[in-house]
Design a protein around this motif. Structure first.
Motif, PDB file in Angstrom:
ATOM      1  N   ARG A   1       0.811  -1.231   0.000  1.00 15.57           N
ATOM      2  CA  ARG A   1       0.000   0.000   0.000  1.00 15.57           C
ATOM      3  C   ARG A   1       0.831   1.262   0.000  1.00 15.57           C
ATOM      4  N   ARG A   2       2.116   1.136  -0.184  1.00 18.90           N
ATOM      5  CA  ARG A   2       2.990   2.313  -0.163  1.00 18.90           C
ATOM      6  C   ARG A   2       3.160   2.864  -1.577  1.00 18.90           C
ATOM      7  N   PRO A   3       3.370   4.168  -1.687  1.00 23.79           N
ATOM      8  CA  PRO A   3       3.632   4.737  -3.013  1.00 23.79           C
ATOM      9  C   PRO A   3       4.914   4.148  -3.602  1.00 23.79           C
ATOM     10  N   ALA A   4       4.904   3.968  -4.885  1.00 24.91           N
ATOM     11  CA  ALA A   4       6.087   3.440  -5.572  1.00 24.91           C
ATOM     12  C   ALA A   4       7.170   4.517  -5.637  1.00 24.91           C
ATOM     13  N   ALA A   5       8.420   4.068  -5.650  1.00 30.38           N
ATOM     14  CA  ALA A   5       9.533   5.004  -5.821  1.00 30.38           C
ATOM     15  C   ALA A   5       9.450   5.619  -7.209  1.00 30.38           C
ATOM     16  N   ILE A   6       9.887   6.869  -7.322  1.00 29.45           N
ATOM     17  CA  ILE A   6       9.766   7.532  -8.619  1.00 29.45           C
ATOM     18  C   ILE A   6      10.841   7.099  -9.600  1.00 29.45           C
TER      19      ILE A   6
ATOM     20  N   LEU B   1      15.012   4.743  -9.893  1.00 31.73           N
ATOM     21  CA  LEU B   1      16.028   3.905  -9.260  1.00 31.73           C
ATOM     22  C   LEU B   1      16.864   4.687  -8.257  1.00 31.73           C
ATOM     23  N   ALA B   2      17.185   5.938  -8.578  1.00 31.16           N
ATOM     24  CA  ALA B   2      17.980   6.758  -7.662  1.00 31.16           C
ATOM     25  C   ALA B   2      17.263   6.924  -6.321  1.00 31.16           C
ATOM     26  N   ALA B   3      15.957   7.107  -6.345  1.00 33.58           N
ATOM     27  CA  ALA B   3      15.187   7.234  -5.109  1.00 33.58           C
ATOM     28  C   ALA B   3      15.228   5.928  -4.313  1.00 33.58           C
ATOM     29  N   CYS B   4      15.121   4.800  -4.997  1.00 35.85           N
ATOM     30  CA  CYS B   4      15.218   3.494  -4.322  1.00 35.85           C
ATOM     31  C   CYS B   4      16.576   3.333  -3.651  1.00 35.85           C
ATOM     32  N   VAL B   5      17.629   3.629  -4.388  1.00 35.97           N
ATOM     33  CA  VAL B   5      18.984   3.487  -3.857  1.00 35.97           C
ATOM     34  C   VAL B   5      19.200   4.451  -2.687  1.00 35.97           C
ATOM     35  N   GLY B   6      18.722   5.680  -2.813  1.00 35.81           N
ATOM     36  CA  GLY B   6      18.859   6.661  -1.740  1.00 35.81           C
ATOM     37  C   GLY B   6      18.148   6.220  -0.471  1.00 35.81           C
ATOM     38  N   HIS B   7      16.917   5.725  -0.611  1.00 36.45           N
ATOM     39  CA  HIS B   7      16.178   5.263   0.565  1.00 36.45           C
ATOM     40  C   HIS B   7      16.840   4.033   1.183  1.00 36.45           C
ATOM     41  N   LEU B   8      17.318   3.125   0.352  1.00 37.47           N
ATOM     42  CA  LEU B   8      18.019   1.948   0.863  1.00 37.47           C
ATOM     43  C   LEU B   8      19.260   2.375   1.650  1.00 37.47           C
ATOM     44  N   ALA B   9      20.025   3.327   1.114  1.00 35.22           N
ATOM     45  CA  ALA B   9      21.219   3.818   1.814  1.00 35.22           C
ATOM     46  C   ALA B   9      20.842   4.473   3.136  1.00 35.22           C
ATOM     47  N   LEU B  10      19.753   5.238   3.156  1.00 39.29           N
ATOM     48  CA  LEU B  10      19.295   5.854   4.404  1.00 39.29           C
ATOM     49  C   LEU B  10      18.981   4.784   5.451  1.00 39.29           C
TER      50      LEU B  10
ATOM     51  N   LEU C   1      12.470  18.680  -1.797  1.00 39.13           N
ATOM     52  CA  LEU C   1      12.125  20.069  -2.133  1.00 39.13           C
ATOM     53  C   LEU C   1      12.265  20.330  -3.625  1.00 39.13           C
ATOM     54  N   LEU C   2      13.286  19.757  -4.237  1.00 37.56           N
ATOM     55  CA  LEU C   2      13.466  19.904  -5.685  1.00 37.56           C
ATOM     56  C   LEU C   2      12.294  19.287  -6.442  1.00 37.56           C
ATOM     57  N   HIS C   3      11.912  18.099  -6.042  1.00 32.70           N
ATOM     58  CA  HIS C   3      10.781  17.446  -6.704  1.00 32.70           C
ATOM     59  C   HIS C   3       9.470  18.172  -6.429  1.00 32.70           C
ATOM     60  N   ARG C   4       9.374  18.841  -5.313  1.00 34.38           N
ATOM     61  CA  ARG C   4       8.162  19.614  -5.007  1.00 34.38           C
ATOM     62  C   ARG C   4       7.984  20.742  -6.024  1.00 34.38           C
ATOM     63  N   ARG C   5       9.100  21.290  -6.490  1.00 30.75           N
ATOM     64  CA  ARG C   5       9.039  22.375  -7.462  1.00 30.75           C
ATOM     65  C   ARG C   5       8.668  21.866  -8.858  1.00 30.75           C
ATOM     66  N   MET C   6       8.804  20.571  -9.062  1.00 27.82           N
ATOM     67  CA  MET C   6       8.420  19.975 -10.351  1.00 27.82           C
ATOM     68  C   MET C   6       6.958  19.563 -10.239  1.00 27.82           C
ATOM     69  N   ALA C   7       6.104  20.186 -10.987  1.00 28.21           N
ATOM     70  CA  ALA C   7       4.658  19.991 -10.862  1.00 28.21           C
ATOM     71  C   ALA C   7       4.251  18.526 -11.002  1.00 28.21           C
ATOM     72  N   ASP C   8       4.923  17.761 -11.843  1.00 31.82           N
ATOM     73  CA  ASP C   8       4.511  16.375 -12.061  1.00 31.82           C
ATOM     74  C   ASP C   8       5.191  15.384 -11.104  1.00 31.82           C
ATOM     75  N   GLU C   9       6.050  15.854 -10.221  1.00 32.02           N
ATOM     76  CA  GLU C   9       6.759  14.952  -9.313  1.00 32.02           C
ATOM     77  C   GLU C   9       6.786  15.474  -7.879  1.00 32.02           C
ATOM     78  N   ASP C  10       5.701  15.991  -7.371  1.00 31.45           N
ATOM     79  CA  ASP C  10       5.671  16.512  -6.006  1.00 31.45           C
ATOM     80  C   ASP C  10       5.572  15.341  -5.028  1.00 31.45           C
ATOM     81  N   VAL C  11       6.727  14.782  -4.665  1.00 28.96           N
ATOM     82  CA  VAL C  11       6.749  13.620  -3.780  1.00 28.96           C
ATOM     83  C   VAL C  11       6.548  13.995  -2.314  1.00 28.96           C
ATOM     84  N   LEU C  12       6.760  15.253  -1.966  1.00 28.42           N
ATOM     85  CA  LEU C  12       6.609  15.668  -0.571  1.00 28.42           C
ATOM     86  C   LEU C  12       5.171  15.485  -0.082  1.00 28.42           C
ATOM     87  N   VAL C  13       4.192  15.650  -0.952  1.00 30.77           N
ATOM     88  CA  VAL C  13       2.796  15.498  -0.523  1.00 30.77           C
ATOM     89  C   VAL C  13       2.510  14.086  -0.034  1.00 30.77           C
TER      90      VAL C  13
END
Length: 190
Positions: free
Chosen positions: A73-78, A80-89, A156-168
């Motif tokens: 039920r979780r949103p999909a990563a946008i 591969l870089a996001a997947c790798v970043g979250h895995l590293a975190l 924050l960068l993706h928030r500025r991109m109208a089609d990729e606002d992941v912060l919401v």
């Protein structure tokens, strides 16, 4: 049960933002220790570093467990870089306190965060444990801080991109009263 690919549930958001606040304070204690040693401010905040680290380790375990339970039920990563970043975190959120515990045990000193005995003390020291923990806890901790800063910057960068606002995805959902009631019925406590 409905799948909402646009938002994380309440529990996930609570864990995310609660841990963000705790990590902010944790890094503040480390920065004060590094930049202002032997000051009243260091004396006031440094005592919280170890117990807070233990609490964060527990919350990381809870968060990982919750992510596994809720993975469908979780949103999909946008990407591969996001997947790798979250895995590293996540890897660093586990590794940093683990090497601190290794160092603590190797030192021979007891550890009882919040008065809860985690490890007893003993005479002597296990030098390799204390050395490995001493070397890697700080290095991995600063790497974790750099990744967190990058994580915030990318959100924050993706928030500025109208089609990729992941912060919401991590913000409380807003909608009409019927939307809210529908989510309640669907069991949106994720």
């Amino acid at each position: 049960m409905s799948v909402n690919a646009a938002h994380y549930g309440r529990v996930s958001r609570l864990l995310h933002w609660g841990m963000a606040a705790l990590f902010a304070f944790q890094f503040l204690t480390a920065i004060v220790r590094f930049a202002l040693p032997d000051t009243a401010l260091e004396a006031a905040v440094w005592g919280a570093h170890k117990p807070l680290g233990a609490l964060l380790m527990l919350l990381v375990a809870v968060r990982l467990g919750w992510a596994l339970v809720e993975r469908a039920r979780r949103p999909a990563a946008i990407n591969l870089a996001a997947c790798v970043g979250h895995l590293a975190l996540y890897l660093l959120m586990v590794a940093v306190p683990l090497v601190a515990l290794l160092r603590q045990y190797g030192s021979g000193r007891a550890f009882a965060p919040f008065g809860i005995p985690l490890m007893p003390g003993f005479e002597g020291e296990i030098e390799w444990m204390a050395a490995v923990g001493g070397i890697f806890h700080g290095l991995l901790g600063w790497a974790l801080l750099a990744l967190i800063v990058g994580h915030v910057a990318m959100a924050l960068l993706h928030r500025r991109m109208a089609d990729e606002d992941v912060l919401v995805r991590m913000l409380p959902r807003r909608g009409t009263p019927s939307d809210t009631e529908g989510r309640r019925e669907a069991g949106s406590a994720r």
